[in-house]
Design an enzyme around this catalytic site. Structure first.
Site, short mmCIF file in Angstrom:
data_model
loop_
_atom_site.label_atom_id
_atom_site.label_comp_id
_atom_site.label_asym_id
_atom_site.label_seq_id
_atom_site.Cartn_x
_atom_site.Cartn_y
_atom_site.Cartn_z
N LYS A 113 -14.62 -18.28 -9.21
CA LYS A 113 -13.47 -17.55 -8.62
C LYS A 113 -12.17 -18.06 -9.23
CE LYS A 113 -14.82 -16.80 -3.80
NZ LYS A 113 -14.46 -17.12 -2.44
N GLU A 130 -27.53 -19.10 -1.18
CA GLU A 130 -26.21 -19.68 -0.95
C GLU A 130 -26.34 -20.86 0.01
OE1 GLU A 130 -22.11 -17.42 -1.39
OE2 GLU A 130 -22.91 -17.15 0.60
N GLU A 161 -11.74 -9.25 -3.77
CA GLU A 161 -12.41 -7.96 -3.87
C GLU A 161 -12.07 -7.08 -2.66
OE1 GLU A 161 -13.80 -10.87 -4.39
OE2 GLU A 161 -15.27 -10.81 -6.01
N LYS A 167 -13.82 -12.50 6.85
CA LYS A 167 -13.58 -13.65 7.73
C LYS A 167 -12.29 -14.38 7.32
CE LYS A 167 -15.64 -18.12 8.81
NZ LYS A 167 -16.80 -18.99 8.64
N GLY A 219 -20.36 -16.82 6.82
CA GLY A 219 -20.40 -15.43 6.38
C GLY A 219 -21.81 -14.87 6.31
N ARG A 220 -22.72 -15.61 5.67
CA ARG A 220 -24.08 -15.07 5.47
C ARG A 220 -24.90 -15.08 6.75
NH1 ARG A 220 -22.89 -19.51 2.78
NH2 ARG A 220 -23.97 -21.48 3.15
N HIS A 232 -46.20 -1.29 -8.66
CA HIS A 232 -46.23 -0.57 -9.93
C HIS A 232 -45.18 -1.11 -10.89
CE1 HIS A 232 -48.95 2.56 -8.33
NE2 HIS A 232 -48.43 2.14 -7.19
C1 G6Q Z 1 -21.16 -16.38 2.94
C2 G6Q Z 1 -20.09 -16.64 2.03
C3 G6Q Z 1 -19.53 -15.44 1.30
C4 G6Q Z 1 -18.53 -14.64 2.11
C5 G6Q Z 1 -17.81 -13.69 1.17
C6 G6Q Z 1 -16.80 -12.84 1.89
O1 G6Q Z 1 -21.66 -17.22 3.64
O2 G6Q Z 1 -19.11 -17.35 2.69
O3 G6Q Z 1 -20.53 -14.57 0.83
O4 G6Q Z 1 -19.15 -13.95 3.14
O5 G6Q Z 1 -17.18 -14.43 0.15
O6 G6Q Z 1 -15.87 -13.65 2.54
P1 G6Q Z 1 -14.86 -13.06 3.56
O7 G6Q Z 1 -15.62 -12.52 4.73
O8 G6Q Z 1 -13.97 -14.20 3.94
O9 G6Q Z 1 -14.11 -11.97 2.86
#
Ligand code: G6Q
Length: 544
Positions: free
Chosen positions: A501, A355, A217, A211, A268-269, A386
């Site tokens: 971060k 989160e 990463e 996003k 994002g989530r 188990h």
């Molecule tokens: C979710 C967070 C986080 C995000 C990641 C990836 O709600 O914002 O998990 O999705 O850090 O972010 P980008 O999609 O911006 O790479």
């Protein structure tokens, strides 16, 4: 449009529930689990049944939880959210200050949409996706050698990985012929290597999902994969797709075969039903299945608007969480799918819940005087039985559990042994666990004693399909935001991940500095960080 909530402990109902929590419904008492109770403590929406006779609630508790929901205005806030209220904010402090409109991605079936502009953007992206998938299906879009694409790598992390991956694994039974998806999320180079080594890159699309377009990463892994393509003599720009926010550093269509967009108002989530999940899922299971996912999610979103708690599974689950956590004192919650296909669903919920609700200030920036989000964890049953169920049954901590099951298996490939199928065995175990946790077992031998009164619910649908998975996803998304409304916290930001971060970037500066110039010494500005690098053996020449 903004909506301000009320702190949980300032609601009149709070004190009543505290009083009731002194003697909650006793599931171990004789006749506590009557057939009538089991039959009537049941609520259904979008093809999903929630069975809750094994929660520590009775009619007076449910009535009071209804009052709590009414008094906190949870449904009004949910409706305001769906219409575009700016709920991602902390009053009076710098914050993201955004709308929260993941529900608009699937509000495309019953016009007029509640947030028309957002739903229009979702529809436009879907149309682009449909065209793209048609080109692939009709062999109009082929690789440089004129062959169809068989594989896709999704590169993304956090919300751009967990939800989409959980859905992909959940729907593996619905894969189109000759289509598979692989995921690279961790910046651990071994993650990428393991995926890349088994693929014919010339027949593999790469879907880079971010996003922000700036996640370390993801950008690192994108470069790593681009390099692998270049080394294989392939032009990455002919193979790479982008899903990103408009205007992000990745919003550069020249670098990608296709670019799809998600928007500021989708967290994002909460983004699995935006292009973040749907481009990959469309490739894997097809456009029609994508629409089914959205339909299931939308049906559940609509059901979640119901103010009567006994008719609203998302609201009931949210209230049970608050009841168990804030009033009965449990600290964690287990999500236990009796479905191997939901292998990664607990991991997605872990992010979505923790989160969202791992916060300690209110929406007014005040420290909370009560607990917010619980720790969420889980694994598929029966495997978990188990492994860690011992603690759930006899440990000193009470772990409320949510069992998820399906009446039929996905593939309908089963075996009858001793007059029962494997699916029968799976479901018998699910129901038995629920009963065992609730009722416990008396025994003169303390080692064989089960205290019972361990609250749990069962979520059950006919079969795991694109529709039911969409509904299940939305059920959890809604219950998580409703919990946030009840706790009066902002469930939509994640400032808590920033500090780590920033410190990682500082350590990387030291590593890079030393690599360029052996006399570089970061300890002058960052004593602790430099010492940690040395202690971990990452500054070899500095080892004493
Ligand atoms: C979710 C967070 C986080 C995000 C990641 C990836 O709600 O914002 O998990 O999705 O850090 O972010 P980008 O999609 O911006 O790479």
């Amino acid at each position: 449009m903004t909506t301000v909530g009320k702190d949980l402990d300032r609601l009149a109902t709070h004190a009543r529930l505290q009083e009731m929590a002194k003697s909650p419904y006793d599931l171990t008492a004789p006749n506590s689990l009557t057939p009538e109770r089991i039959a009537s403590y049941r609520c259904r929406a979008a093809g999903i049944d929630l069975l809750y006779a094994t929660q520590r609630v009775d009619e007076p508790t449910l009535d009071t939880l209804q009052l709590l929901a009414d008094e906190s205005g949870v449904i009004n806030q949910f409706l305001a959210m769906k219409k575009g209220a700016v709920l991602n904010r902390i009053e009076g402090y710098e914050s993201e200050n955004r709308q929260v409109l993941h529900t608009a991605c699937r509000d495309i079936f019953h016009p007029p949409a509640q947030a028309p502009e957002a739903s229009k953007q979702a529809t436009d992206e879907l149309a682009k996706l449909r065209d793209f998938l048609t080109e692939l299906d009709d062999n109009l879009l082929l690789n440089d050698k004129g062959e169809p694409f068989t594989d896709m790598i999704q590169v993304g992390i956090g919300g751009s990985d967990l939800g989409p991956r959980a859905l992909y694994i959940g729907l593996a039974a619905h894969l189109l012929p000759n289509r598979r998806v692989h995921f690279i999320s961790n910046v651990d180079p071994d993650d990428a290597h393991a995926v890349l080594q088994e693929l014919d890159l010339s027949r593999t699309l790469v879907n880079v999902v971010s996003k922000s377009g700036s996640t370390l990463e993801t950008l690192t892994n994108e470069e790593l994969v681009r390099t692998a393509y270049s080394k294989a003599g392939l032009d990455p720009n002919h193979y790479f797709l982008a899903v990103t926010g408009t205007g992000s550093p990745m919003d550069n269509p020249d670098r990608y075969l296709r670019s799809f967009y998600m928007f500021d108002y989708i967290g994002g989530r909460y983004s699995a039903t935006s292009m973040v999940g749907l481009v990959m899922l469309g490739f894997a299971v097809g456009y029609d299945a994508v629409i089914e996912i959205l339909l299931g999610a939308n049906d559940m979103d609509r059901a979640a608007e119901e103010p009567e708690i006994r008719k609203n599974p998302a609201l009931l689950l949210a209230l049970f969480c608050v009841w168990n956590h804030n009033f009965l004192g449990s600290e964690t919650m287990a999500v236990l799918p009796y479905s191997q296909a939901l292998l990664r669903f607990p991991a997605h919920l872990q992010q979505c819940e923790m989160e969202s609700n791992g916060k300690s200030i209110s929406r007014e920036g005040e420290p909370l005087r009560y607990d917010s989000g619980p720790i969420i964890w889980g694994e598929p049953g029966t495997n978990g039985q188990h492994a860690f169920y011992q603690l759930i049954h006899q440990g000193t901590t009470i772990v409320p559990a949510e069992f998820i099951g399906f009446r039929k298996s996905q593939y309908s490939q089963d075996i009858m042994i001793k007059e029962t199928t494997s699916q029968d065995k799976l479901l018998a175990n699910l129901l038995a666990q629920s009963l065992a946790l609730a009722t416990g077992q008396k025994n003169d031998n303390p080692n064989k004693r089960f205290s019972g009164n361990r609250p749990n619910s069962i979520i059950i649908a006919d079969r795991l399909t694109p529709y039911s998975l969409g509904a299940l996803l939305a059920l959890y998304e809604s219950r998580i935001v409703m919990q946030g409304f009840l706790w009066n916290i902002n469930s939509f930001d994640q400032e808590g991940v920033q500090l780590g971060k920033n410190l990682a970037n500082r350590l990387l500066t030291h590593l890079a500095g030393r690599r360029k110039d052996p006399s570089y010494h970061g300890g002058d500005t960052d004593l602790a960080g430099w010492a940690m690098l040395k202690a971990a053996g990452l500054m070899d020449d500095e080892q004493e």
